[in-house]
Each structure stands twice: as C-alpha cells, then as structure tokens.
Write a protein that holds these residues in place. Sequence first.
Motif, PDB file in Angstrom:
ATOM      1  N   ASP A  93       0.791  -1.183  -0.105  1.00  0.00           N
ATOM      2  CA  ASP A  93       0.097  -0.011   0.207  1.00  0.00           C
ATOM      3  C   ASP A  93       0.853   1.288  -0.009  1.00  0.00           C
ATOM      4  OD1 ASP A  93      -2.100  -1.504  -0.117  1.00  0.00           O
ATOM      5  OD2 ASP A  93      -2.353  -1.602   2.292  1.00  0.00           O
ATOM      6  N   ALA A  94       1.905   1.271   0.882  1.00  0.00           N
ATOM      7  CA  ALA A  94       2.933   2.448   0.864  1.00  0.00           C
ATOM      8  C   ALA A  94       3.428   2.571  -0.473  1.00  0.00           C
ATOM      9  CB  ALA A  94       3.897   2.016   1.928  1.00  0.00           C
ATOM     10  N   ALA A  95       3.852   1.517  -1.178  1.00  0.00           N
ATOM     11  CA  ALA A  95       4.533   1.586  -2.474  1.00  0.00           C
ATOM     12  C   ALA A  95       3.779   2.030  -3.423  1.00  0.00           C
ATOM     13  CB  ALA A  95       4.982   0.272  -3.026  1.00  0.00           C
ATOM     14  N   VAL A  96       2.371   1.766  -3.485  1.00  0.00           N
ATOM     15  CA  VAL A  96       1.394   2.073  -4.600  1.00  0.00           C
ATOM     16  C   VAL A  96       1.316   3.809  -4.354  1.00  0.00           C
ATOM     17  CG1 VAL A  96      -0.875   2.389  -5.080  1.00  0.00           C
ATOM     18  CG2 VAL A  96       0.305   0.048  -4.636  1.00  0.00           C
ATOM     19  N   ALA A  97       1.249   4.152  -3.148  1.00  0.00           N
ATOM     20  CA  ALA A  97       1.065   5.635  -2.849  1.00  0.00           C
ATOM     21  C   ALA A  97       2.362   6.306  -3.264  1.00  0.00           C
ATOM     22  CB  ALA A  97       0.627   5.999  -1.362  1.00  0.00           C
ATOM     23  N   LEU A  98       3.464   5.811  -3.013  1.00  0.00           N
ATOM     24  CA  LEU A  98       4.757   6.627  -3.207  1.00  0.00           C
ATOM     25  C   LEU A  98       4.997   6.451  -4.678  1.00  0.00           C
ATOM     26  CD1 LEU A  98       7.443   7.381  -1.756  1.00  0.00           C
ATOM     27  CD2 LEU A  98       8.218   5.202  -1.920  1.00  0.00           C
ATOM     28  N   PHE A  99       4.757   5.519  -5.515  1.00  0.00           N
ATOM     29  CA  PHE A  99       4.937   5.438  -6.867  1.00  0.00           C
ATOM     30  C   PHE A  99       4.007   5.976  -7.642  1.00  0.00           C
ATOM     31  CE2 PHE A  99       8.092   2.264  -5.674  1.00  0.00           C
ATOM     32  CZ  PHE A  99       9.117   2.650  -6.148  1.00  0.00           C
ATOM     33  N   SER A 100       3.025   6.493  -7.026  1.00  0.00           N
ATOM     34  CA  SER A 100       1.683   7.326  -7.803  1.00  0.00           C
ATOM     35  C   SER A 100       2.332   8.553  -8.495  1.00  0.00           C
ATOM     36  CB  SER A 100       0.617   7.434  -7.101  1.00  0.00           C
ATOM     37  OG  SER A 100       0.978   8.160  -5.879  1.00  0.00           O
ATOM     38  N   ASP A 101       3.418   9.177  -7.452  1.00  0.00           N
ATOM     39  CA  ASP A 101       4.115  10.559  -7.948  1.00  0.00           C
ATOM     40  C   ASP A 101       5.253  10.532  -7.623  1.00  0.00           C
ATOM     41  OD1 ASP A 101       4.470  12.931  -8.667  1.00  0.00           O
ATOM     42  OD2 ASP A 101       3.463  14.105  -7.129  1.00  0.00           O
ATOM     43  N   PRO A 102       6.373   9.824  -8.293  1.00  0.00           N
ATOM     44  CA  PRO A 102       7.678   9.410  -7.662  1.00  0.00           C
ATOM     45  C   PRO A 102       8.650  10.837  -8.131  1.00  0.00           C
ATOM     46  CG  PRO A 102       7.475   8.218  -9.987  1.00  0.00           C
ATOM     47  CD  PRO A 102       6.096   8.984  -9.514  1.00  0.00           C
ATOM     48  N   PHE A 103       8.104  11.636  -8.835  1.00  0.00           N
ATOM     49  CA  PHE A 103       9.097  12.829  -9.219  1.00  0.00           C
ATOM     50  C   PHE A 103       8.409  14.371  -8.783  1.00  0.00           C
ATOM     51  CE2 PHE A 103       9.893   9.736 -12.282  1.00  0.00           C
ATOM     52  CZ  PHE A 103      11.422   9.569 -12.328  1.00  0.00           C
ATOM     53  N   TYR A 104       8.026  14.187  -7.564  1.00  0.00           N
ATOM     54  CA  TYR A 104       7.598  15.528  -6.896  1.00  0.00           C
ATOM     55  C   TYR A 104       8.534  16.427  -6.387  1.00  0.00           C
ATOM     56  CZ  TYR A 104       7.745  13.501  -2.235  1.00  0.00           C
ATOM     57  OH  TYR A 104       8.280  13.214  -1.012  1.00  0.00           O
ATOM     58  N   ARG A 105       8.496  17.564  -6.242  1.00  0.00           N
ATOM     59  CA  ARG A 105       9.518  18.496  -5.576  1.00  0.00           C
ATOM     60  C   ARG A 105       8.694  19.384  -4.700  1.00  0.00           C
ATOM     61  NH1 ARG A 105      14.533  18.801  -8.102  1.00  0.00           N
ATOM     62  NH2 ARG A 105      14.669  17.916 -10.074  1.00  0.00           N
ATOM     63  N   GLY A 107      10.867  21.090  -2.605  1.00  0.00           N
ATOM     64  CA  GLY A 107      11.993  21.827  -1.788  1.00  0.00           C
ATOM     65  C   GLY A 107      13.339  21.236  -2.045  1.00  0.00           C
ATOM     66  N   PRO A 108      14.314  21.573  -1.610  1.00  0.00           N
ATOM     67  CA  PRO A 108      15.495  21.068  -2.047  1.00  0.00           C
ATOM     68  C   PRO A 108      15.808  19.715  -1.219  1.00  0.00           C
ATOM     69  CG  PRO A 108      15.810  22.938  -0.724  1.00  0.00           C
ATOM     70  CD  PRO A 108      14.373  22.828  -1.044  1.00  0.00           C
ATOM     71  N   ASN A 109      15.127  19.430  -0.191  1.00  0.00           N
ATOM     72  CA  ASN A 109      15.377  18.234   0.723  1.00  0.00           C
ATOM     73  C   ASN A 109      14.052  17.403   0.898  1.00  0.00           C
ATOM     74  OD1 ASN A 109      17.981  18.795   1.338  1.00  0.00           O
ATOM     75  ND2 ASN A 109      17.250  20.380   3.143  1.00  0.00           N
ATOM     76  N   ASP A 110      13.128  17.612  -0.084  1.00  0.00           N
ATOM     77  CA  ASP A 110      11.899  16.839   0.017  1.00  0.00           C
ATOM     78  C   ASP A 110      11.397  16.914  -1.475  1.00  0.00           C
ATOM     79  OD1 ASP A 110       9.462  15.723   0.700  1.00  0.00           O
ATOM     80  OD2 ASP A 110       8.426  17.326   1.172  1.00  0.00           O
ATOM     81  N   GLN A 111      11.984  15.514  -1.806  1.00  0.00           N
ATOM     82  CA  GLN A 111      11.770  15.139  -3.517  1.00  0.00           C
ATOM     83  C   GLN A 111      11.363  13.634  -3.594  1.00  0.00           C
ATOM     84  OE1 GLN A 111      14.901  16.376  -6.090  1.00  0.00           O
ATOM     85  NE2 GLN A 111      15.388  18.280  -5.084  1.00  0.00           N
ATOM     86  N   GLY A 112      10.622  13.139  -4.478  1.00  0.00           N
ATOM     87  CA  GLY A 112      10.329  11.991  -4.780  1.00  0.00           C
ATOM     88  C   GLY A 112      11.365  11.095  -4.994  1.00  0.00           C
ATOM     89  N   ILE A 113      11.149   9.708  -4.931  1.00  0.00           N
ATOM     90  CA  ILE A 113      12.069   8.618  -4.776  1.00  0.00           C
ATOM     91  C   ILE A 113      12.676   8.656  -6.160  1.00  0.00           C
ATOM     92  CG2 ILE A 113      10.364   6.956  -5.429  1.00  0.00           C
ATOM     93  CD1 ILE A 113      11.922   5.046  -3.749  1.00  0.00           C
ATOM     94  N   GLY A 114      11.893   9.105  -7.126  1.00  0.00           N
ATOM     95  CA  GLY A 114      12.634   9.038  -8.486  1.00  0.00           C
ATOM     96  C   GLY A 114      13.855   9.738  -9.020  1.00  0.00           C
ATOM     97  N   TRP A 115      13.535  11.342  -8.240  1.00  0.00           N
ATOM     98  CA  TRP A 115      14.658  11.975  -8.228  1.00  0.00           C
ATOM     99  C   TRP A 115      15.921  11.639  -7.418  1.00  0.00           C
ATOM    100  CZ3 TRP A 115      14.256  14.862 -12.317  1.00  0.00           C
ATOM    101  CH2 TRP A 115      13.116  15.502 -12.575  1.00  0.00           C
ATOM    102  N   ASN A 116      15.687  11.084  -6.306  1.00  0.00           N
ATOM    103  CA  ASN A 116      16.588  10.492  -5.352  1.00  0.00           C
ATOM    104  C   ASN A 116      17.437   9.327  -6.193  1.00  0.00           C
ATOM    105  OD1 ASN A 116      16.463  11.790  -2.628  1.00  0.00           O
ATOM    106  ND2 ASN A 116      14.446  11.359  -3.326  1.00  0.00           N
ATOM    107  N   VAL A 117      16.836   8.489  -7.001  1.00  0.00           N
ATOM    108  CA  VAL A 117      17.485   7.385  -7.749  1.00  0.00           C
ATOM    109  C   VAL A 117      18.267   7.823  -8.766  1.00  0.00           C
ATOM    110  CG1 VAL A 117      17.156   5.535  -8.987  1.00  0.00           C
ATOM    111  CG2 VAL A 117      15.753   5.572  -6.840  1.00  0.00           C
ATOM    112  N   LEU A 118      17.936   9.028  -9.580  1.00  0.00           N
ATOM    113  CA  LEU A 118      18.552   9.563 -10.382  1.00  0.00           C
ATOM    114  C   LEU A 118      19.611  10.293 -10.075  1.00  0.00           C
ATOM    115  CD1 LEU A 118      15.521  10.793 -12.825  1.00  0.00           C
ATOM    116  CD2 LEU A 118      17.096   8.829 -13.389  1.00  0.00           C
ATOM    117  N   SER A 119      19.854  10.879  -9.002  1.00  0.00           N
ATOM    118  CA  SER A 119      20.647  11.820  -8.348  1.00  0.00           C
ATOM    119  C   SER A 119      21.992  10.840  -8.096  1.00  0.00           C
ATOM    120  CB  SER A 119      20.417  12.290  -7.191  1.00  0.00           C
ATOM    121  OG  SER A 119      21.516  13.355  -6.538  1.00  0.00           O
ATOM    122  N   SER A 120      21.623   9.790  -7.402  1.00  0.00           N
ATOM    123  CA  SER A 120      22.625   8.590  -7.097  1.00  0.00           C
ATOM    124  C   SER A 120      23.161   7.889  -8.327  1.00  0.00           C
ATOM    125  CB  SER A 120      21.826   7.472  -6.107  1.00  0.00           C
ATOM    126  OG  SER A 120      21.379   7.996  -5.048  1.00  0.00           O
TER     127      SER A 120
END
Length: 309
Positions: A93-105, A107-120
């Motif tokens: 359930d948490a994954a469905v909610a998380l990946f419904s918008d993985p590229f939100y922004r 602020g600089p320290n609050d971004q979606g998991i998609g941006w974090n993976v791309l940054s890494s």
Amino acid sequence: MNALTMTGEFGVDKSADSTTTSKPVATLVAEPAKEKKMEKTATLPTGVPLGEKLTAFFRAALPPVLGLLVLIGIWHVATHKGGSIPGPAQVWDAAVALFSDPFYRNGPNDQGIGWNVLSSLQRVAIGFGFAALVGIPLGFILGRSAFLSAMVNPIISLLRPVSPLAWLPIGLLVFKKADPAATYTIFICSIWPMIMNTAQGVQRVPQDYLNVARVLALSEWKVVTKILFPAVLPYMLTGIRLSIGTAWLVIVAAEMLTGGVGIGFWVWDEWNNLKVEHIIIAIFVIGIVGLILEQALILLAKKLTKEAS
C-alpha cells in the motif's frame, strides 16, 4: 540349333549383364542428387513451435517466481502478529502511494524517490566514468611493464582493502562539499577492480602474439588496439562489472553520511521520520537498480566479445 541356342543364351546373358552393370551407374548418378536434396532439407530453418517456446519460458521463469513467493511468505509469517516491521500488505500500500508520484518536488530536501534514484545514478556515473578513464589505461601500462607493475602492486595491495567510506572524510576535506566528496568515494572504490583485471588480462596474452607483432615491427598503438584490446576485453569487462556493483553499494552508504539528494539520504531521512515501509521499499528499489545495471553490463559484455571474436 545348339549354336542358335548358345547365341540366344549368350545374348540373354549379355543383355542381363548389361542391365545389371547399368544399374550401379544409374544408382551412382542418382545418389548425389538425393544427398543434395537431403542437404538442402537439413539447411532449411525450422521454426520452433509456440508450445515449446512457452514451455521454455515457464521453465526459466518458474524458479525465480517461486523464490520470491517463498520470501514473501516467510515475510508474512514473521510479521502477521504485528511488531515494528511492517508486513507485505502494508509495504505494498505504501509503494502504491509512493510511486503514484515519484518525481514530485517540495523543496531541495523533499523530493520524490525517482529524483533520489537519478541523483545517485548521476554520482555513480561520474565517479565510475573517471575511474574507467584512469583505471583501464593504467591496467594496460602495468600489464605491459613488469617494472612498473612491481612498483605499483604494493601500493594497490595496501590501499585496496581500505573501506571506501574511510576515503569520504578525505574527500570532504579536499572538496569542501558533500556531492563531489561522494563522487570521489565512488572513484576510489571503482578503480581497483578495473586496474587489476585489465593488467591481469594483458599479462595473460600469449607471448606468440607479441612476438609476431615484434617481427612485423608494429607500433605500440597497433599492438594495443589490434592484439591486446581484443584479448583483454573479457577481463576488462569483468572488472567493469565488479566496479559498477561496488560503486552502487558504496553510494548508498556515502549519501547517508553526506546528506543532500540521493537514495541513501532518502533512506536515512525516512528512518528519521519513522517510515519503515519506505525503508523496505528503498531496499527493493536499490536491489532492482543494481540488478538492472549488472544485467545491462552482462549483455554489453556478450555483444562486445561476440564482435571482437
């Protein structure tokens, strides 16, 4: 009468002999035609039936699927009575909610998991690219020169066992910023497998090849490009595959310490927010990305080695 009979019998015998001797000739002429026909039939491509393709696919896919089901089953049994570790249903359930918008922004320290993976991945690509630019040529040089190899091998043996995270404070001290320090850590941990595997591949090239190059008076550039590179390519690709796996492992730990944007920082931030479901999701994401990187390099290695051969 007897003469006619003898002549007739001789004629019959002669005609019989002629027919019997003519049959092998006809056979000898006909047999190559049959062989050619059989060869043509053998060389024709035969399509694999759809049923066999599906059977082969299910045989290949069934063991991994069963392994995942067993893992999820053990996970469910271990967490169905509650506790600090969430169960598979909660994480789903948490994954469905998380990946419904993985590229939100937000602020600089609050971004979606998609941006974090791309940054890494960006940090890994930069550090890994610099390591390849330095490590692969250095491996060729050490493999070609016994003196340089004897001089540098003790340094490599001394520095290679050092944990990559031990280099992180040095990077922070030199670069004064967290992002280049993490990239520098990736560079340090990625360079050793490429140097060692490339040098080992150069040293294992048959001496006969180099003797022929010496007789033909080939330049060093032609020796490297025409003789050494095709022979060393499998070793070099093995070093690259080991390096990319190590780099992806290290970047997560480095980002936990440096902060900023990245999957490692995201895991640590979710721990501070006590969102254990997101930490488990991040574990699966890190594993899937690492698996994709490794399989992509394996496919690249197969293609390059096939072209080189």
